[in-house]
Design a protein around this motif. Structure first.
Motif, PDB file in Angstrom:
ATOM      1  N   GLY A  63       0.831  -1.153  -0.098  1.00 36.91           N
ATOM      2  CA  GLY A  63      -0.024   0.152  -0.004  1.00 36.91           C
ATOM      3  C   GLY A  63       0.788   1.263  -0.225  1.00 36.91           C
ATOM      4  N   HIS A  64       0.480   2.162  -0.847  1.00 32.18           N
ATOM      5  CA  HIS A  64       1.234   3.518  -0.925  1.00 32.18           C
ATOM      6  C   HIS A  64       0.315   4.668  -1.429  1.00 32.18           C
ATOM      7  N   ILE A  65       0.755   5.767  -1.388  1.00 35.69           N
ATOM      8  CA  ILE A  65      -0.010   6.931  -1.712  1.00 35.69           C
ATOM      9  C   ILE A  65       0.145   6.738  -3.401  1.00 35.69           C
ATOM     10  N   VAL A  66      -1.211   7.141  -3.911  1.00 36.67           N
ATOM     11  CA  VAL A  66      -1.467   6.940  -5.199  1.00 36.67           C
ATOM     12  C   VAL A  66      -0.531   7.850  -6.115  1.00 36.67           C
ATOM     13  N   GLY A  67       0.357   7.201  -7.029  1.00 31.84           N
ATOM     14  CA  GLY A  67       1.338   8.189  -7.794  1.00 31.84           C
ATOM     15  C   GLY A  67       2.619   8.076  -7.251  1.00 31.84           C
ATOM     16  N   ILE A  92       8.007  15.185  -1.707  1.00 34.59           N
ATOM     17  CA  ILE A  92       7.393  14.616  -0.478  1.00 34.59           C
ATOM     18  C   ILE A  92       7.902  13.081  -0.245  1.00 34.59           C
ATOM     19  N   LEU A  93       8.628  13.394   0.814  1.00 33.54           N
ATOM     20  CA  LEU A  93       9.072  12.063   1.166  1.00 33.54           C
ATOM     21  C   LEU A  93       8.223  11.427   2.145  1.00 33.54           C
ATOM     22  N   VAL A  94       7.975   9.858   1.994  1.00 31.59           N
ATOM     23  CA  VAL A  94       7.040   9.370   2.824  1.00 31.59           C
ATOM     24  C   VAL A  94       7.801   7.876   3.001  1.00 31.59           C
ATOM     25  N   CYS A  95       7.134   7.292   4.079  1.00 29.75           N
ATOM     26  CA  CYS A  95       7.532   5.976   4.610  1.00 29.75           C
ATOM     27  C   CYS A  95       6.283   5.538   5.458  1.00 29.75           C
ATOM     28  N   GLY A 121       4.134  11.831  10.203  1.00 32.14           N
ATOM     29  CA  GLY A 121       3.323  10.701  10.499  1.00 32.14           C
ATOM     30  C   GLY A 121       3.415   9.355   9.531  1.00 32.14           C
ATOM     31  N   GLY A 122       3.922   9.914   8.299  1.00 31.00           N
ATOM     32  CA  GLY A 122       4.124   8.763   7.356  1.00 31.00           C
ATOM     33  C   GLY A 122       2.749   8.361   6.696  1.00 31.00           C
ATOM     34  N   LEU A 123       2.849   7.258   6.022  1.00 32.33           N
ATOM     35  CA  LEU A 123       1.544   6.531   5.509  1.00 32.33           C
ATOM     36  C   LEU A 123       0.438   6.566   6.504  1.00 32.33           C
ATOM     37  N   GLU A 134      -3.120   3.066  -2.908  1.00 32.16           N
ATOM     38  CA  GLU A 134      -3.307   1.987  -3.889  1.00 32.16           C
ATOM     39  C   GLU A 134      -2.262   0.745  -3.336  1.00 32.16           C
ATOM     40  N   ARG A 135      -2.362  -0.485  -4.275  1.00 29.42           N
ATOM     41  CA  ARG A 135      -1.480  -1.596  -4.096  1.00 29.42           C
ATOM     42  C   ARG A 135      -0.903  -1.804  -5.241  1.00 29.42           C
ATOM     43  N   SER A 136       0.318  -2.361  -5.252  1.00 28.15           N
ATOM     44  CA  SER A 136       0.836  -2.646  -6.530  1.00 28.15           C
ATOM     45  C   SER A 136       1.164  -4.415  -6.551  1.00 28.15           C
TER      46      SER A 136
END
Length: 136
Positions: A63-67, A92-95, A121-123, A134-136
């Motif tokens: 699961g991750h942010i769309v795009g 924008i950096l995220v984990c 706060g990340g994802l 979304e999932r890949s």
């Protein structure tokens, strides 16, 4: 001048009230944990910010942010310049929680991405704000 001396309490109240009214706006970009989910959406929509997820490949697939684009921390230095060529766009950096993204922030700045920020706060905070994943 005599007015200020005689009404110092009113002046103090005005300064304190003004500071309290302005504080939320001033602090939104200066939070130690980074950018809020709402501010991130704003940055993505208005300034075409690029989201880079520094999670491991299996976490990203779950699961991750769309795009979002995935660059695991171990590959960050080498792959960031090839994945995000334009250093002028906001990044924008995220984990999962924001901790790994926070570590990558200094690296991104060193590589010339001056508009790099971390999603506070990340994802987890993204999901808490009921934003799409979304999932890949």
């Amino acid at each position: 001048m005599p007015f200020l001396l005689h009404n110092w309490a009113l002046l103090l109240i005005a300064v304190v009230a003004g500071t309290l009214l302005m504080a939320p706006g001033l602090m939104s970009g200066m939070r130690p944990g980074g950018l809020s989910a709402g501010d991130a959406v704003h940055l993505m929509n208005r300034e075409r910010a690029v989201v880079v997820d520094v999670s491991e490949n299996n976490e990203f697939a779950a699961g991750h942010i769309v795009g979002a684009r995935n660059i695991p921390v171990a590959q960050f230095d080498q792959r960031l310049p090839e994945v995000v060529k334009n250093k002028g766009v906001p990044l924008i950096l995220v984990c999962a929680t924001g901790a790994r993204a926070q570590r990558c922030l200094a690296k991104a700045k060193t590589l010339g991405y001056e508009k790099a920020v971390v999603l506070a706060g990340g994802l987890r905070s993204w999901k808490d704000a009921n934003l799409p994943v979304e999932r890949s």
